[in-house]
Design a protein around this motif. Structure first.
Motif, PDB file in Angstrom:
ATOM      1  N   THR A  13       1.121 -39.688  -4.396  1.00 15.43           N
ATOM      2  CA  THR A  13      -0.216 -39.152  -4.159  1.00 15.43           C
ATOM      3  C   THR A  13      -0.367 -37.720  -4.679  1.00 15.43           C
ATOM      4  O   THR A  13      -1.432 -37.339  -5.148  1.00 15.43           O
ATOM      5  CB  THR A  13      -0.550 -39.175  -2.658  1.00 15.43           C
ATOM      6  OG1 THR A  13       0.390 -38.353  -1.945  1.00 15.43           O
ATOM      7  CG2 THR A  13      -0.491 -40.601  -2.115  1.00 15.43           C
ATOM      8  N   SER A  14       0.678 -36.912  -4.578  1.00 18.55           N
ATOM      9  CA  SER A  14       0.662 -35.525  -5.060  1.00 18.55           C
ATOM     10  C   SER A  14       2.025 -35.209  -5.654  1.00 18.55           C
ATOM     11  O   SER A  14       3.054 -35.574  -5.069  1.00 18.55           O
ATOM     12  CB  SER A  14       0.366 -34.536  -3.921  1.00 18.55           C
ATOM     13  OG  SER A  14      -0.891 -34.756  -3.339  1.00 18.55           O
TER      14      SER A  14
ATOM     15  N   GLU B 154       1.478 -38.458 -10.742  1.00 14.46           N
ATOM     16  CA  GLU B 154       0.626 -38.853  -9.627  1.00 14.46           C
ATOM     17  C   GLU B 154       0.048 -40.236  -9.923  1.00 14.46           C
ATOM     18  O   GLU B 154      -0.419 -40.499 -11.033  1.00 14.46           O
ATOM     19  CB  GLU B 154      -0.477 -37.827  -9.407  1.00 14.46           C
ATOM     20  CG  GLU B 154       0.061 -36.508  -8.892  1.00 14.46           C
ATOM     21  CD  GLU B 154      -1.033 -35.501  -8.586  1.00 14.46           C
ATOM     22  OE1 GLU B 154      -2.199 -35.759  -8.945  1.00 14.46           O
ATOM     23  OE2 GLU B 154      -0.730 -34.438  -8.011  1.00 14.46           O
TER      24      GLU B 154
ATOM     25  N   GLN C 218      -6.981 -37.322  -1.685  1.00 14.24           N
ATOM     26  CA  GLN C 218      -5.894 -37.333  -2.669  1.00 14.24           C
ATOM     27  C   GLN C 218      -4.663 -37.997  -2.073  1.00 14.24           C
ATOM     28  O   GLN C 218      -4.101 -38.911  -2.665  1.00 14.24           O
ATOM     29  CB  GLN C 218      -5.541 -35.917  -3.131  1.00 14.24           C
ATOM     30  CG  GLN C 218      -4.362 -35.890  -4.107  1.00 14.24           C
ATOM     31  CD  GLN C 218      -4.200 -34.564  -4.831  1.00 14.24           C
ATOM     32  OE1 GLN C 218      -5.159 -33.814  -5.002  1.00 14.24           O
ATOM     33  NE2 GLN C 218      -2.993 -34.265  -5.251  1.00 14.24           N
TER      34      GLN C 218
END
Length: 731
Positions: A674-675, A653, A595
């Motif tokens: 990414t998060s 995201e 992730q």
């Protein structure tokens, strides 16, 4: 998968080079001539030091010339033809390369690697060796028997291909609406192939009622080439059934002797020979070996190759997954669903689930208050605060668990992980990063020392099978001398993570393990009983809070879980799911492989130099790649935190990041999110992202243009948002 009904089809599928069939042609170091040139020209790799080339045509001479250009020795070119005279032949002679005419490599010598080539004069038509064999010392043998047009797609129309003696290969039959061009129909000369491609394209356009625009073709220097000779199987001094094995289909171990035996058994149809021997049944569907196999069958049956014919080429040309064929209309996936030992409890307590790998994991636990069911955001906020302020519990049973044992277990861990393991004491745990050989992070997790030669490795849930395969790959192919074994024990153990300020008080009520902070420190593990069940308890935290990971045999998991809730009521014990876990770990700057990484991120990009053992005595997987110029660039995308200027904004995201929001489109993208989550602890949105040169850009403002026209501004900050000193997990 798309179904296209084309009015006209232009096939420019090229041709495959045929290897020669000779004794010992499966020993490592035997290549087709074109592969040698590809290694040298495309990849800058010379696959050996001393080359012997066996050929029946001029094209293969390029491999010897490329080898010579690379500064390696061409021992000899062994040409089956008498007096070859093409331009490439003349170039080889001018360089002083030895050319052995009217001969072939009849046998490759060597065991784990080619060590020599036995060369003798042959009579290809009579299929016999006519002279004394000479052994040439070499470590690489390249061979070429000519080129076979790729006729598979044309054959899918149902039309049988026809044999062309001029090119020694099958060519597509005429089919209405199908136009083969270039090497696909036996025109291997570059200039002629380009002209043929244009001509066939004009034919297709004309059939559609359109006129082609005039184009200027690239100038190609004409090159004189000698005529190739027909050579498929090279004769040996011994009969085929007695000679060392001569492989025709290297995927299915089909030998020339096997084909000869099939014809002796009375199989005359090439389709019967194919089924008797399994020739062409591999994933290459006979692309390399079938023509040679047909030629061998023809010789044994005293027929011509056209009389024997070719096998039927069936779709697909390359393997296609069932999933691609089914497409998006698959409804329920024919895929196993894996449940933890606590799954039924989660169902009974209203958990919403998400798929992680094949596992069903609790996503969040919505409560119903005053007849209204919580939304995911509300449930996650409640669960996050419960962990930060009191105590929460997570079913972490799905984490991959690999039991590693053996005298060389430490050595293996030191080679497969980026950090050091030789001094990890029994009872201790360590976080490790695992890279691919290109230096990019593939997985992470903790590994605990259970005994001097005994370790338990944990992996990400979705990466467990891949990591297990990765360990076995390196052990079996690269380090077979290491005495170490791997056993997947993911299903054997149920894992319950108890985390939060009240975790120690709760666990102390049901265990005989001494939980004192000085005797049971962070990153230690202890063995004892929890709820009267034998357990391993690991003091590992993925939340940044005081945490204990309780591992028990899966059959006893529900009893231990219920006992924890019985004693945890007074502490406000709250079950939480994966969404809350993501928020809590991201607040601490903990990554999730796959992730926050995407296969192009190194440990250094993540700011994890502290987890890299640059001075380890044995080079670990990926170390060399971290010294490449591209992995040393200062403008690589690096992990940072993002703090939106507007606390109410939760960045998307995957949102792209730019330095200049006023730059003309297309804007240069410098990173992505990414998060991203809303933190009830911070009372604002926050995110992790990768930004070019991000480690040196702390405090700078970046911008995120959105599809709806809005642009969000965010400050680059440390990826650790909560408890930067790590004090809470050490209490």
């Amino acid at each position: 998968m798309h179904r296209v009904r084309a009015g006209q089809v232009l096939l420019a599928t090229g041709a495959h080079e045929r290897p020669l069939v000779y004794a010992g042609n499966d020993v490592p170091g035997n290549l087709v001539a074109g592969a040698v040139s590809t290694y040298i020209r495309r990849y800058g790799v010379v696959p050996g030091n001393r080359l012997v080339l066996s050929t029946s045509n001029d094209h293969a001479y390029r491999a010897a010339l490329d080898w010579d250009d690379a500064g390696r020795e061409v021992v000899a070119i062994v040409d089956a033809r008498q007096a070859p005279d093409g331009e490439l032949v003349e170039q080889a002679r001018a360089r002083g390369i030895r050319i052995i005419e009217g001969s072939a490599v009849i046998e490759a010598k060597g065991d784990k690697r080619v060590s020599g080539a036995r060369v003798a004069t042959i009579d290809a038509e009579a299929f016999k060796v006519t002279g004394q064999a000479e052994t040439l010392a070499c470590d690489t043998i390249a061979s070429s028997g000519g080129y076979s047009p790729v006729i598979h797609l044309a054959s899918h129309t149902g039309a049988r291909p026809t044999w062309n003696d001029e090119i020694l290969g099958f060519v597509p039959s005429l089919v209405k609406g199908v136009h083969a061009a270039g090497s696909a129909r036996g025109i291997h000369d570059l200039a002629e192939g380009l002209a043929d491609g244009v001509a066939r394209a004009c034919e297709a356009l004309a059939a559609l009622g359109r006129t082609a625009q005039a184009i200027t073709l690239p100038q190609v220097d004409a090159r004189r080439e000698g005529k190739a000779c027909a050579l498929y199987q090279v004769p040996h001094e011994k009969p085929t059934l007695r000679a060392p094995k001569q492989f025709v289909d290297l995927q299915n171990d089909v030998t020339a002797a096997g084909i000869e035996l099939a014809t002796r058994e009375g199989f005359e149809s090439i389709e019967h020979v194919k089924r008797y021997t399994a020739m062409g049944f591999g994933t290459d569907q006979g692309k390399l070996g079938n023509i040679n196999g047909m030629a061998i069958a023809a010789r044994c049956l005293n027929k011509s190759i056209p009389e024997v014919g070719t096998t039927v080429f069936r779709p697909n040309y390359t393997p296609v997954t069932f999933g691609a064929i089914v497409g998006r209309h698959c409804r329920d996936l024919f895929d196993p669903e894996r449940y933890t030992a606590l799954h039924q409890w989660h169902v009974e307590h209203g958990a919403e689930f998400e798929d992680v790998g094949q596992w069903k994991r609790p996503w969040y636990f919505p409560r119903t208050v005053d007849g209204k069911k919580e939304s995911m955001d509300e449930a996650v906020a409640r669960e996050c605060l419960a962990v930060r302020e009191k105590v929460g519990i997570l079913d972490a049973s799905t984490l991959g668990k690999i039991d590693i044992q053996g005298p060389d277990a430490r050595e293996f861990l030191g080679r497969i992980y980026t950090n050091k393991w030789e001094k990890l004491a029994v009872g201790k745990c360590r976080y490790g990063l695992m890279c691919r050989d290109d230096g990019m992070l593939m997985d992470d997790g903790t590994t605990s020392c259970l005994g001097e030669n005994h370790f338990l490795m944990t992996t990400t849930t979705g990466g467990a099978a891949g990591v297990m395969e990765w360990l076995e790959l390196w052990h079996q192919t690269e380090w077979p001398e290491l005495d170490v074994t791997f056993t997947s024990v993911t299903d054997h153990w149920a894992t319950m993570t108890v985390t939060g300020p009240e975790a120690r008080k709760l666990l102390a009520e049901i265990t005989d393990i001494d939980l004192d902070r000085d005797s049971f420190k962070f990153m230690d593990w202890r063995e004892g009983k929890v709820a009267d069940v034998p357990a391993r308890v690991f003091r590992i935290s993925f939340t940044g809070e005081l945490a204990y990971e309780i591992n028990v045999q899966a059959n006893y998991a529900l009893h231990v879980w219920k006992t924890l809730f019985k004693h945890g009521e007074k502490y406000g014990l709250t079950p939480y799911g994966t969404e809350t876990m993501h928020v809590l770990r991201a607040e601490k700057g903990f990554i999730i492989a796959g992730q926050d990484t995407d296969g192009s991120v190194t440990p250094e990009d993540l700011g994890m130099q502290w987890a890299i053992g640059y001075d380890k005595p044995f080079s670990w997987v990926g170390k060399r790649s971290l010294s490449r110029p591209d992995t040393r660039r200062i403008d690589r995308k690096q992990l940072v935190g993002l703090k939106p200027k507007d606390p109410a904004v939760v960045l998307e995201e995957g949102a792209q990041i730019v330095f200049d929001p006023d730059h003309a489109i297309p804007m240069p993208m410098v990173g992505h999110v990414t998060s991203s989550y809303y933190s009830p602890t911070l009372k604002s949105g926050f995110a992790l992202a990768v930004v070019k040169g991000g480690h040196s850009r702390m405090g700078e403002t970046v911008y995120l243009p959105m599809a709806d026209g809005k642009t969000h501004a965010a400050e680059i900050v440390s990826p650790i948002f909560v408890d930067p000193k790590g004090e809470r997990q050490h209490v």
